[in-house]
Design a protein around this motif. Sequence first.
Motif, PDB file in Angstrom:
ATOM      1  N   MET A  82       0.843  -1.200   0.000  1.00  0.00           N
ATOM      2  CA  MET A  82       0.000   0.000   0.000  1.00  0.00           C
ATOM      3  C   MET A  82       0.874   1.244   0.000  1.00  0.00           C
ATOM      4  N   THR A  83       0.470   2.253  -0.748  1.00  0.00           N
ATOM      5  CA  THR A  83       1.191   3.523  -0.766  1.00  0.00           C
ATOM      6  C   THR A  83       0.187   4.649  -0.702  1.00  0.00           C
ATOM      7  N   LEU A  84       0.653   5.766  -0.187  1.00  0.00           N
ATOM      8  CA  LEU A  84      -0.166   6.972  -0.202  1.00  0.00           C
ATOM      9  C   LEU A  84       0.298   7.807  -1.373  1.00  0.00           C
ATOM     10  N   SER A  85      -0.620   8.144  -2.284  1.00  0.00           N
ATOM     11  CA  SER A  85      -0.226   8.803  -3.518  1.00  0.00           C
ATOM     12  C   SER A  85       0.072  10.276  -3.355  1.00  0.00           C
ATOM     13  N   HIS A  86      -0.284  10.871  -2.190  1.00  0.00           N
ATOM     14  CA  HIS A  86       0.019  12.287  -2.008  1.00  0.00           C
ATOM     15  C   HIS A  86       1.477  12.447  -1.615  1.00  0.00           C
ATOM     16  N   SER A  87       1.942  13.668  -1.649  1.00  0.00           N
ATOM     17  CA  SER A  87       3.329  13.959  -1.325  1.00  0.00           C
ATOM     18  C   SER A  87       3.665  13.422   0.057  1.00  0.00           C
ATOM     19  N   SER A  88       4.858  12.869   0.205  1.00  0.00           N
ATOM     20  CA  SER A  88       5.248  12.216   1.452  1.00  0.00           C
ATOM     21  C   SER A  88       5.226  13.160   2.645  1.00  0.00           C
ATOM     22  N   HIS A  89       5.394  14.453   2.410  1.00  0.00           N
ATOM     23  CA  HIS A  89       5.418  15.386   3.532  1.00  0.00           C
ATOM     24  C   HIS A  89       4.069  16.027   3.771  1.00  0.00           C
ATOM     25  N   GLN A  90       3.078  15.723   2.951  1.00  0.00           N
ATOM     26  CA  GLN A  90       1.750  16.318   3.109  1.00  0.00           C
ATOM     27  C   GLN A  90       0.816  15.345   3.813  1.00  0.00           C
ATOM     28  N   PRO A  91       0.288  15.710   4.963  1.00  0.00           N
ATOM     29  CA  PRO A  91      -0.614  14.814   5.683  1.00  0.00           C
ATOM     30  C   PRO A  91      -1.844  14.471   4.843  1.00  0.00           C
ATOM     31  N   LEU A  92      -2.414  13.317   5.126  1.00  0.00           N
ATOM     32  CA  LEU A  92      -3.607  12.880   4.406  1.00  0.00           C
ATOM     33  C   LEU A  92      -4.738  13.888   4.577  1.00  0.00           C
ATOM     34  N   ALA A  93      -4.863  14.428   5.791  1.00  0.00           N
ATOM     35  CA  ALA A  93      -5.931  15.402   6.046  1.00  0.00           C
ATOM     36  C   ALA A  93      -5.796  16.622   5.151  1.00  0.00           C
ATOM     37  N   GLU A  94      -4.557  17.048   4.876  1.00  0.00           N
ATOM     38  CA  GLU A  94      -4.341  18.218   4.027  1.00  0.00           C
ATOM     39  C   GLU A  94      -4.605  17.894   2.569  1.00  0.00           C
ATOM     40  N   SER A  95      -4.185  16.708   2.135  1.00  0.00           N
ATOM     41  CA  SER A  95      -4.374  16.341   0.724  1.00  0.00           C
ATOM     42  C   SER A  95      -5.848  16.165   0.382  1.00  0.00           C
ATOM     43  N   LEU A  96      -6.676  15.835   1.395  1.00  0.00           N
ATOM     44  CA  LEU A  96      -8.105  15.634   1.146  1.00  0.00           C
ATOM     45  C   LEU A  96      -8.935  16.878   1.476  1.00  0.00           C
ATOM     46  N   ARG A  97      -8.280  17.984   1.800  1.00  0.00           N
ATOM     47  CA  ARG A  97      -9.029  19.194   2.123  1.00  0.00           C
ATOM     48  C   ARG A  97      -9.840  19.626   0.901  1.00  0.00           C
ATOM     49  N   PRO A  98     -11.140  19.868   1.062  1.00  0.00           N
ATOM     50  CA  PRO A  98     -11.992  20.246  -0.079  1.00  0.00           C
ATOM     51  C   PRO A  98     -11.472  21.474  -0.819  1.00  0.00           C
TER      52      PRO A  98
ATOM     53  N   ALA B  18      -2.647   3.211   8.017  1.00  0.00           N
ATOM     54  CA  ALA B  18      -2.169   2.868   6.674  1.00  0.00           C
ATOM     55  C   ALA B  18      -0.660   2.646   6.665  1.00  0.00           C
ATOM     56  N   VAL B  19       0.071   3.511   7.355  1.00  0.00           N
ATOM     57  CA  VAL B  19       1.527   3.370   7.411  1.00  0.00           C
ATOM     58  C   VAL B  19       1.900   2.081   8.144  1.00  0.00           C
ATOM     59  N   ALA B  20       1.211   1.824   9.277  1.00  0.00           N
ATOM     60  CA  ALA B  20       1.490   0.606  10.032  1.00  0.00           C
ATOM     61  C   ALA B  20       1.155  -0.638   9.216  1.00  0.00           C
ATOM     62  N   ALA B  21       0.066  -0.600   8.461  1.00  0.00           N
ATOM     63  CA  ALA B  21      -0.313  -1.739   7.619  1.00  0.00           C
ATOM     64  C   ALA B  21       0.725  -1.979   6.528  1.00  0.00           C
ATOM     65  N   ALA B  22       1.257  -0.894   5.961  1.00  0.00           N
ATOM     66  CA  ALA B  22       2.285  -1.030   4.917  1.00  0.00           C
ATOM     67  C   ALA B  22       3.544  -1.684   5.479  1.00  0.00           C
ATOM     68  N   GLN B  23       3.910  -1.288   6.710  1.00  0.00           N
ATOM     69  CA  GLN B  23       5.107  -1.852   7.328  1.00  0.00           C
ATOM     70  C   GLN B  23       4.943  -3.353   7.591  1.00  0.00           C
ATOM     71  N   GLU B  24       3.738  -3.763   7.915  1.00  0.00           N
ATOM     72  CA  GLU B  24       3.481  -5.174   8.190  1.00  0.00           C
ATOM     73  C   GLU B  24       2.996  -5.931   6.957  1.00  0.00           C
ATOM     74  N   LYS B  25       2.926  -5.178   5.815  1.00  0.00           N
ATOM     75  CA  LYS B  25       2.454  -5.773   4.558  1.00  0.00           C
ATOM     76  C   LYS B  25       1.056  -6.383   4.711  1.00  0.00           C
ATOM     77  N   ARG B  26       0.187  -5.651   5.379  1.00  0.00           N
ATOM     78  CA  ARG B  26      -1.198  -6.083   5.546  1.00  0.00           C
ATOM     79  C   ARG B  26      -2.051  -5.495   4.427  1.00  0.00           C
ATOM     80  N   ASN B  27      -2.977  -6.304   3.921  1.00  0.00           N
ATOM     81  CA  ASN B  27      -3.882  -5.846   2.868  1.00  0.00           C
ATOM     82  C   ASN B  27      -5.240  -5.420   3.401  1.00  0.00           C
ATOM     83  N   GLU B  28      -5.463  -5.685   4.673  1.00  0.00           N
ATOM     84  CA  GLU B  28      -6.761  -5.342   5.262  1.00  0.00           C
ATOM     85  C   GLU B  28      -6.572  -4.885   6.701  1.00  0.00           C
ATOM     86  N   ILE B  29      -7.362  -3.858   7.072  1.00  0.00           N
ATOM     87  CA  ILE B  29      -7.372  -3.385   8.454  1.00  0.00           C
ATOM     88  C   ILE B  29      -8.577  -4.009   9.136  1.00  0.00           C
TER      89      ILE B  29
END
Length: 438
Positions: free
Chosen positions: A1-17, A208-219
């Motif tokens: 799993m990856t987050l497609s927004h910039s690595s330094h931009q929080p998810l909350a900021e990237s999804l701001r309307p 999401a970050v923790a799931a990526a580290q453990e290579k989990r596909n489902e939370i």
Amino acid sequence: MTLSHSSHQPLAESLRPKTLAEVIGQEHMLGEGMALRLAFESGQPHSCILWGPPGTGKTTIARLMADAFDAQFITISAVLGGVKDIREAVERAQLAQSQGRRTLVFVDEVHRFNKSQQDAFLPHVESGLFTFVGATTENPSFEVNSALLSRAVVYVLQALTSEDLKKIVASAQMLHELPAIDDVAIERLVAYADGDARRLLNTLETLAVAAAQEKRNEITDTWLLKVLGERMRRYDKGGEQFYDTISALHKSVRGSDPDAALYWLVRMLDGGADPKYMARRLIRMASEDIGLADPRALRLALDAAEVYERLGTPEGELALAECVVYLAIAPKSNAVYKAFNEAKAFVKKDSTRPVPMHLRNAPTKLMKQLDYGKGYRYAHDEAGGFAAGERYLPDGMAEPGFYRPVERGLEIKIAEKLRSLRAQNQAAGQSERPTVKG
């Protein structure tokens, strides 16, 4: 799993309307024909204060307002900023005005500014140099200067609903490569967010970050609990939400609803309220709302406080729960509370009346010669331990009748006792002393 927004931009900021249509929630203000929506569509910006819990869209709405009016957006944090920042904002607004552009100054947590700092905005708001938008989690009636408040429209934002938060989760999953989340985990995540979109997205990003580290596909719910641990729900220990909740607890006890009282007690403990503070409030409830209808309530409240002092959390909290249930089902009387307040009000406005001679202390020979204590009747030497007809109020003072017991609990017997004492006083040919109505 990856987050497609910039690595330094929080998810909350990237999804701001980016547009008003993308805002989730606040339909009571932003829906078709609603007040704030009409303000956006008017083309005429106006100063306002956005009041609501954290993570409900205050900053987003301010930014969208600046975009809607093609205005320069200047943000000031009242926590970190000061008069210097206000001065710089004024200078930037004057420059923009000279170039024919509007300015919107957004002050986050405006309630943190003191009176002089808030006053610094007034002349510029009045002159139209910039549009002022303040954001606060506290009641502006108490925290914002009346002068500034009179020049701004207050919009009340509401905590996001569970459905609103689920839409945000779905939006995050659609726009970014997030792992699947089972339904039970989503319910828990939404409950944990407690109406706060920022808290929701920050937590989702952590998962999401923790799931990526453990290579989990489902939370899953089990894994989510493992990652979140025993984090507490959001709770503002000093703000309006705190006092609203303690008010709900007190009113539930007064209203004799043990289930509601337990619910609000647990809400406060779960939110991080100090159990010692809760114990003090229970003692107050016992004396204010139960009083002499059941004197055991006050002793039980004191015992609960002592038990908590000895056992601490979590064991001692059970004593608080036992107390709150007892207080809720106990007979209620505020007769002493009312009597005390009436007596205070009377003494405050009354003159300082002298103590009657027969009630004065006479420890010296001179005082006895001056008739201090002369004629005093020692109640224990009287029939029934009551000196019928004796008077204990200052000379010339009418019977105030402060204490009026209710016909509930032990005060039923107290009222009977007072009626008996009154009858004995009347039989002794004296004016009434212990007075009871009803």
